[in-house]
Write a protein that holds these residues in place. Structure first.
Motif, PDB file in Angstrom:
ATOM      1  N   VAL A  58     -12.199 -11.641   1.260  1.00 49.36           N
ATOM      2  CA  VAL A  58     -13.366 -12.785   2.599  1.00 49.36           C
ATOM      3  C   VAL A  58     -13.417 -13.787   1.477  1.00 49.36           C
ATOM      4  CG1 VAL A  58     -15.564 -12.337   2.672  1.00 49.36           C
ATOM      5  CG2 VAL A  58     -14.779  -9.556   2.800  1.00 49.36           C
ATOM      6  N   VAL A  59     -13.019 -14.464   3.137  1.00 47.83           N
ATOM      7  CA  VAL A  59     -13.141 -15.796   2.237  1.00 47.83           C
ATOM      8  C   VAL A  59     -13.689 -16.608   2.715  1.00 47.83           C
ATOM      9  CG1 VAL A  59     -12.235 -18.127   2.806  1.00 47.83           C
ATOM     10  CG2 VAL A  59     -10.623 -16.698   2.076  1.00 47.83           C
ATOM     11  N   THR A  60     -14.908 -17.312   2.021  1.00 44.79           N
ATOM     12  CA  THR A  60     -15.905 -17.938   2.725  1.00 44.79           C
ATOM     13  C   THR A  60     -15.857 -19.236   1.339  1.00 44.79           C
ATOM     14  OG1 THR A  60     -17.763 -15.516   1.656  1.00 44.79           O
ATOM     15  CG2 THR A  60     -19.035 -17.861   1.829  1.00 44.79           C
ATOM     16  N   PRO A  61     -15.745 -20.175   2.668  1.00 44.12           N
ATOM     17  CA  PRO A  61     -16.553 -21.868   2.358  1.00 44.12           C
ATOM     18  C   PRO A  61     -17.071 -22.339   1.598  1.00 44.12           C
ATOM     19  CG  PRO A  61     -14.582 -21.796   4.569  1.00 44.12           C
ATOM     20  CD  PRO A  61     -15.865 -19.575   4.078  1.00 44.12           C
ATOM     21  N   THR A  62     -17.178 -23.501   0.870  1.00 44.14           N
ATOM     22  CA  THR A  62     -19.134 -23.318   0.584  1.00 44.14           C
ATOM     23  C   THR A  62     -19.394 -24.256   1.435  1.00 44.14           C
ATOM     24  OG1 THR A  62     -17.715 -24.501  -1.613  1.00 44.14           O
ATOM     25  CG2 THR A  62     -19.626 -25.911  -0.817  1.00 44.14           C
ATOM     26  N   GLY A  63     -20.444 -23.788   1.729  1.00 45.02           N
ATOM     27  CA  GLY A  63     -22.015 -23.843   3.099  1.00 45.02           C
ATOM     28  C   GLY A  63     -21.163 -23.315   4.484  1.00 45.02           C
ATOM     29  N   THR A 102     -15.411 -15.127   6.440  1.00 44.83           N
ATOM     30  CA  THR A 102     -14.675 -14.795   7.798  1.00 44.83           C
ATOM     31  C   THR A 102     -13.962 -13.452   6.589  1.00 44.83           C
ATOM     32  OG1 THR A 102     -12.448 -16.117   6.716  1.00 44.83           O
ATOM     33  CG2 THR A 102     -14.126 -16.675   8.785  1.00 44.83           C
ATOM     34  N   THR A 103     -13.374 -12.215   7.269  1.00 44.61           N
ATOM     35  CA  THR A 103     -12.530 -11.390   6.530  1.00 44.61           C
ATOM     36  C   THR A 103     -11.160 -11.672   7.833  1.00 44.61           C
ATOM     37  OG1 THR A 103     -14.484 -10.482   6.437  1.00 44.61           O
ATOM     38  CG2 THR A 103     -12.648  -8.588   6.339  1.00 44.61           C
ATOM     39  N   GLN A 104      -9.806 -11.267   6.106  1.00 40.14           N
ATOM     40  CA  GLN A 104      -8.660 -11.972   6.069  1.00 40.14           C
ATOM     41  C   GLN A 104      -8.000 -10.817   5.872  1.00 40.14           C
ATOM     42  OE1 GLN A 104      -7.950 -16.090   5.922  1.00 40.14           O
ATOM     43  NE2 GLN A 104      -9.574 -16.854   6.280  1.00 40.14           N
ATOM     44  N   PHE A 105      -6.802 -11.034   5.929  1.00 38.63           N
ATOM     45  CA  PHE A 105      -5.905 -10.225   5.180  1.00 38.63           C
ATOM     46  C   PHE A 105      -4.108 -11.103   4.666  1.00 38.63           C
ATOM     47  CE2 PHE A 105      -5.021  -9.578  10.023  1.00 38.63           C
ATOM     48  CZ  PHE A 105      -3.898  -9.090   9.703  1.00 38.63           C
ATOM     49  N   PHE A 106      -3.953  -9.980   3.896  1.00 35.53           N
ATOM     50  CA  PHE A 106      -2.375 -10.399   3.890  1.00 35.53           C
ATOM     51  C   PHE A 106      -1.449  -9.340   4.192  1.00 35.53           C
ATOM     52  CE2 PHE A 106       1.060  -9.223   0.696  1.00 35.53           C
ATOM     53  CZ  PHE A 106       2.022 -10.949   0.699  1.00 35.53           C
ATOM     54  N   ARG A 107      -0.203  -9.078   4.817  1.00 33.18           N
ATOM     55  CA  ARG A 107       0.483  -7.838   5.112  1.00 33.18           C
ATOM     56  C   ARG A 107       2.349  -8.858   5.074  1.00 33.18           C
ATOM     57  NH1 ARG A 107      -1.326  -5.324   9.744  1.00 33.18           N
ATOM     58  NH2 ARG A 107      -2.432  -4.455   8.508  1.00 33.18           N
ATOM     59  N   SER A 108       2.668  -7.709   3.935  1.00 34.53           N
ATOM     60  CA  SER A 108       4.056  -8.044   3.676  1.00 34.53           C
ATOM     61  C   SER A 108       5.012  -6.576   4.676  1.00 34.53           C
ATOM     62  CB  SER A 108       4.089  -7.858   2.226  1.00 34.53           C
ATOM     63  OG  SER A 108       5.242  -8.100   1.692  1.00 34.53           O
ATOM     64  N   GLN A 109       5.627  -6.345   4.938  1.00 32.81           N
ATOM     65  CA  GLN A 109       6.272  -5.370   5.756  1.00 32.81           C
ATOM     66  C   GLN A 109       8.193  -6.154   5.394  1.00 32.81           C
ATOM     67  OE1 GLN A 109       5.375  -5.441   9.671  1.00 32.81           O
ATOM     68  NE2 GLN A 109       3.846  -3.792   9.473  1.00 32.81           N
ATOM     69  N   GLY A 110       8.885  -4.341   4.244  1.00 34.26           N
ATOM     70  CA  GLY A 110      10.498  -4.401   4.318  1.00 34.26           C
ATOM     71  C   GLY A 110      10.154  -3.704   3.997  1.00 34.26           C
ATOM     72  N   SER A 111      11.672  -3.594   3.157  1.00 38.07           N
ATOM     73  CA  SER A 111      12.414  -2.197   2.730  1.00 38.07           C
ATOM     74  C   SER A 111      11.869  -1.711   0.839  1.00 38.07           C
ATOM     75  CB  SER A 111      14.028  -1.976   2.683  1.00 38.07           C
ATOM     76  OG  SER A 111      14.177  -3.397   1.975  1.00 38.07           O
ATOM     77  N   TRP A 112      11.627  -0.239   0.869  1.00 42.86           N
ATOM     78  CA  TRP A 112      11.950  -0.507  -0.944  1.00 42.86           C
ATOM     79  C   TRP A 112      12.819   0.381  -0.849  1.00 42.86           C
ATOM     80  CZ3 TRP A 112      10.145   4.446  -2.982  1.00 42.86           C
ATOM     81  CH2 TRP A 112      10.601   5.314  -1.870  1.00 42.86           C
ATOM     82  N   ASN A 113      12.841   0.053  -2.910  1.00 44.25           N
ATOM     83  CA  ASN A 113      14.003   1.803  -3.276  1.00 44.25           C
ATOM     84  C   ASN A 113      13.783   1.990  -4.404  1.00 44.25           C
ATOM     85  OD1 ASN A 113      16.711   2.563  -3.946  1.00 44.25           O
ATOM     86  ND2 ASN A 113      17.746   0.811  -4.398  1.00 44.25           N
ATOM     87  N   LEU A 114      14.136   3.020  -4.753  1.00 48.41           N
ATOM     88  CA  LEU A 114      13.553   3.655  -6.458  1.00 48.41           C
ATOM     89  C   LEU A 114      15.226   3.487  -7.508  1.00 48.41           C
ATOM     90  CD1 LEU A 114      11.059   3.920  -7.967  1.00 48.41           C
ATOM     91  CD2 LEU A 114      11.173   6.639  -6.643  1.00 48.41           C
ATOM     92  N   ASN A 115      14.547   3.199  -8.654  1.00 43.70           N
ATOM     93  CA  ASN A 115      16.039   4.264  -9.644  1.00 43.70           C
ATOM     94  C   ASN A 115      14.959   4.696 -10.661  1.00 43.70           C
ATOM     95  OD1 ASN A 115      18.344   4.026 -10.328  1.00 43.70           O
ATOM     96  ND2 ASN A 115      19.136   2.066 -10.570  1.00 43.70           N
ATOM     97  N   GLY A 116      15.319   5.878 -10.826  1.00 48.01           N
ATOM     98  CA  GLY A 116      14.625   6.066 -12.027  1.00 48.01           C
ATOM     99  C   GLY A 116      13.014   5.907 -11.587  1.00 48.01           C
ATOM    100  N   THR A 117      12.424   5.388 -12.254  1.00 48.98           N
ATOM    101  CA  THR A 117      10.702   4.586 -12.300  1.00 48.98           C
ATOM    102  C   THR A 117      10.951   3.051 -11.458  1.00 48.98           C
ATOM    103  OG1 THR A 117      10.824   4.321 -14.466  1.00 48.98           O
ATOM    104  CG2 THR A 117      10.199   5.925 -14.316  1.00 48.98           C
ATOM    105  N   ASP A 118      12.330   2.549 -11.553  1.00 48.20           N
ATOM    106  CA  ASP A 118      12.166   1.027 -11.242  1.00 48.20           C
ATOM    107  C   ASP A 118      12.259   0.747  -9.776  1.00 48.20           C
ATOM    108  OD1 ASP A 118      12.333   0.124 -13.541  1.00 48.20           O
ATOM    109  OD2 ASP A 118      14.723   0.259 -13.621  1.00 48.20           O
ATOM    110  N   LEU A 119      11.303   0.269  -9.307  1.00 45.93           N
ATOM    111  CA  LEU A 119      11.091   0.058  -8.148  1.00 45.93           C
ATOM    112  C   LEU A 119      11.279  -1.307  -7.298  1.00 45.93           C
ATOM    113  CD1 LEU A 119       9.329   1.308  -5.244  1.00 45.93           C
ATOM    114  CD2 LEU A 119       7.313   0.192  -6.092  1.00 45.93           C
ATOM    115  N   THR A 120      11.689  -1.395  -6.161  1.00 46.40           N
ATOM    116  CA  THR A 120      12.439  -2.609  -5.235  1.00 46.40           C
ATOM    117  C   THR A 120      11.153  -2.944  -4.198  1.00 46.40           C
ATOM    118  OG1 THR A 120      13.933  -2.576  -6.779  1.00 46.40           O
ATOM    119  CG2 THR A 120      13.756  -4.162  -4.665  1.00 46.40           C
ATOM    120  N   LEU A 121      10.365  -4.192  -3.875  1.00 46.07           N
ATOM    121  CA  LEU A 121      10.024  -4.248  -2.684  1.00 46.07           C
ATOM    122  C   LEU A 121      10.945  -5.651  -1.974  1.00 46.07           C
ATOM    123  CD1 LEU A 121       6.635  -3.812  -3.166  1.00 46.07           C
ATOM    124  CD2 LEU A 121       7.639  -2.393  -2.108  1.00 46.07           C
ATOM    125  N   SER A 122      11.277  -5.114  -1.120  1.00 45.19           N
ATOM    126  CA  SER A 122      11.971  -6.186  -0.554  1.00 45.19           C
ATOM    127  C   SER A 122      12.017  -6.956   0.992  1.00 45.19           C
ATOM    128  CB  SER A 122      13.647  -6.216  -0.803  1.00 45.19           C
ATOM    129  OG  SER A 122      13.645  -5.187  -0.438  1.00 45.19           O
TER     130      SER A 122
END
Length: 185
Positions: A121-126, A130-150
């Protein structure tokens, strides 16, 4: 109870004797005994592999699921930020304001794709919020416990860890430092 215990001990001892043979070369194990011992040695390895969160057969399927945002840029939710007037990182808020990160999800799909969504939620002074969002999409990989998002489309490459039900990673914050993020299943 005592009778069962004595019977069990006797049965184990008697069972051991059946596997042994005696000949001129001394006491040797039979083929049955060798098979039994090899299965006994292999069983703990199989059970240990079956009990891990990241399965040995398909780690992506085991880790796939929906994770809830618990830490955003080092702050637990709801993460509250005060934006100063003329902050170059927030040109849409020339008079300053506030930013409150309310929740988010990280969905890891078993096909190796991910969707990360953070709601705020973003509230400009005065002005009103407004409600907004961040969205990221892509691929992920796991090697043991090491996670990669790209995400090549977003020019985003993040590395972190996935331990049991928790995803942790750090990402550059644009000010020369890194912020920590955490999601829990």
């Amino acid at each position: 109870m005592l009778i069962a215990y004595n019977f069990t001990c006797w049965a184990v001892r008697a069972g051991r004797l059946r596997f042994l043979t005696s000949n001129a070369r001394g006491t040797m194990l039979t083929r049955k005994a060798k098979l039994f011992l090899s299965l006994t040695a292999a069983a703990p390895l199989l059970f240990a592999a079956a009990c891990t969160d990241n399965g040995i057969f398909n780690p992506l399927a085991d880790a796939a699921g929906t994770y809830q945002l618990t830490v955003y840029a080092g702050k637990t939710l709801t993460a509250h930020y005060v934006i100063q007037p003329n902050d170059p990182n927030y040109p849409s808020l020339p008079n300053g304001g506030t930013l409150d990160v309310t929740d988010g999800t990280l969905v890891l799909n078993s096909n190796g794709t991910y969707t990360e969504t953070n709601n705020y939620v973003v509230t400009p002074t005065g002005q009103s919020s407004t409600t907004q969002f961040f969205r990221s999409q892509g691929s992920w990989n796991l090697n043991g416990t090491d996670l990669t998002l790209s995400s090549q489309q977003e020019n985003r490459y993040v590395t972190g860890t996935l331990d049991f039900d928790t995803v942790n990673y750090q990402e550059a914050n644009g000010s020369g430092g890194f912020d920590s993020f955490e999601y829990k299943r």
